[in-house]
Design an enzyme around this catalytic site. Structure first.
Site, mmCIF file in Angstrom:
data_model
loop_
_atom_site.group_PDB
_atom_site.id
_atom_site.type_symbol
_atom_site.label_atom_id
_atom_site.label_comp_id
_atom_site.label_asym_id
_atom_site.label_seq_id
_atom_site.Cartn_x
_atom_site.Cartn_y
_atom_site.Cartn_z
ATOM 1 N N TYR A 73 -1.408 -0.697 10.302
ATOM 2 C CA TYR A 73 -1.437 -0.946 8.855
ATOM 3 C C TYR A 73 -0.226 -0.296 8.179
ATOM 4 O O TYR A 73 0.456 -0.926 7.358
ATOM 5 C CB TYR A 73 -2.729 -0.400 8.267
ATOM 6 C CG TYR A 73 -2.931 -0.770 6.814
ATOM 7 C CD1 TYR A 73 -3.447 -2.009 6.467
ATOM 8 C CD2 TYR A 73 -2.599 0.109 5.796
ATOM 9 C CE1 TYR A 73 -3.631 -2.365 5.135
ATOM 10 C CE2 TYR A 73 -2.768 -0.223 4.458
ATOM 11 C CZ TYR A 73 -3.292 -1.462 4.134
ATOM 12 O OH TYR A 73 -3.464 -1.808 2.811
ATOM 13 N N SER A 128 0.828 -1.194 0.000
ATOM 14 C CA SER A 128 0.000 0.000 0.000
ATOM 15 C C SER A 128 0.867 1.251 0.000
ATOM 16 O O SER A 128 1.952 1.267 0.596
ATOM 17 C CB SER A 128 -0.907 0.024 1.230
ATOM 18 O OG SER A 128 -1.577 1.259 1.347
#
Length: 310
Positions: A235, A179
């Protein structure tokens, strides 16, 4: 070994983790449509069976249960591939965990992601951020640990287990679905930023050290004090660690092409089905990286647009 109807010297074999839905499912579809044998790996076997049924037009998709957080499950998939196919050509680490929940309007998550992306585009210059959606991002220790376990340790566990099978391939490829939120710019902790961005002296042990330090600080409620990311912390740390480990793994295996790629902001369960891209569109970049020709890049992180332009 492979069935008699295939030609082992030409047939290619791919394993996709977290493949019963979302981007992983679409990666399976796209690779299967190109004729390779695809192992659709799903943590939940029932959901995996349902996903396999949705791909019933392909007789080259094989289901196998795989929980990347369970060493025994990872060992089982290794034995399965070794006994049935003899080798592996492509590994796509797609299984993911967002590490947070939203209490209130789920579009809040999209607003935070958009703000982070704007921060990146602006080169690290922050604009005042005032979300319009009502609610709050909920990050718990349990959620953070599960996120780190899946996104970083799980991917690493699968890579290490399947390396012997990939070494038997003429063109081994590993794609870590990552990501843009893992970009170093979004890591305010200067120590972690320095460790993960420095190629000199970077090792698996150093990456692990960053991850463990984050978890320790989280347990001691020192995330703000130690300047870890103010939101989506687990994350971001997990994906930053995965990007760094991608480089480490590429140095260890110079014959492989090992890269990390952000598929883009897509409408999946992880994003509460918010985002500009469909799951099929988001799958394009990981598939492109999985099919890189010999001599392609390795050890790098690519955003979707960068990957598609290769």
């Amino acid at each position: 070994m492979a069935d008699a109807v295939v030609q082992p010297a030409k047939q290619r074999y791919a394993l996709i983790t977290g493949a019963n839905k979302g981007i992983g499912f679409e990666i399976c579809r796209k690779l299967a449509s190109q004729g390779m044998v695809v192992i659709l790996a799903a943590r939940d076997e029932r959901r995996g069976i349902e996903a396999r049924e949705r791909l019933k037009e392909f007789d080259n998709v094989v289901l196998h249960q795989l929980d990347v957080a369970d060493p025994a499950s990872v060992a089982a998939v290794f034995k399965f591939i070794k006994s049935k196919f003899g080798r592996l050509d492509i590994l796509v680490n797609n299984a993911g965990n967002r590490g947070v929940d939203v209490d209130g309007d789920v579009s809040l998550l999209e607003e935070y992601i958009a703000a982070d992306c704007a921060f990146l585009v602006a080169g690290g210059q922050a604009e005042p951020f005032h979300p319009k959606a009502e609610g709050k991002i909920v990050e718990t220790l349990k959620g953070a640990e599960e996120c780190i376990e899946t996104n970083y340790y799980g991917a690493k566990r699968v890579i290490k287990a399947l390396i012997p099978l990939l070494q038997l391939s003429d063109s081994p490829r590993i794609v870590n679905v990552s990501s843009t939120l893992g970009c170093i710019v979004l890591q305010p902790n200067e120590w972690a930023k320095g460790v993960l961005s420095s190629k000199e002296g970077l090792s698996e042990e150093r990456v692990d050290e960053v991850v463990q330090e984050f978890l320790n600080d989280l347990k001691e409620n020192k995330v703000k004090e130690k300047q870890w990311p103010p939101h989506l912390a687990a994350y971001k740390v997990s994906k930053a660690a995965l990007n760094a480990y991608t480089w480490v793994a590429a140095q260890r295996h110079p014959r492989f092409l090992i890269n990390a790629v952000c598929p883009g902001f897509a409408r999946t369960d992880i994003t509460y089905n918010h985002g500009p891209l469909s799951e099929a569109e988001a799958a394009e970049a990981p598939v492109k990286m999985a099919l890189l020709p010999d001599g392609g890049p390795s050890g790098s992180f690519f955003h979707r647009s960068e990957a598609l332009s290769l």
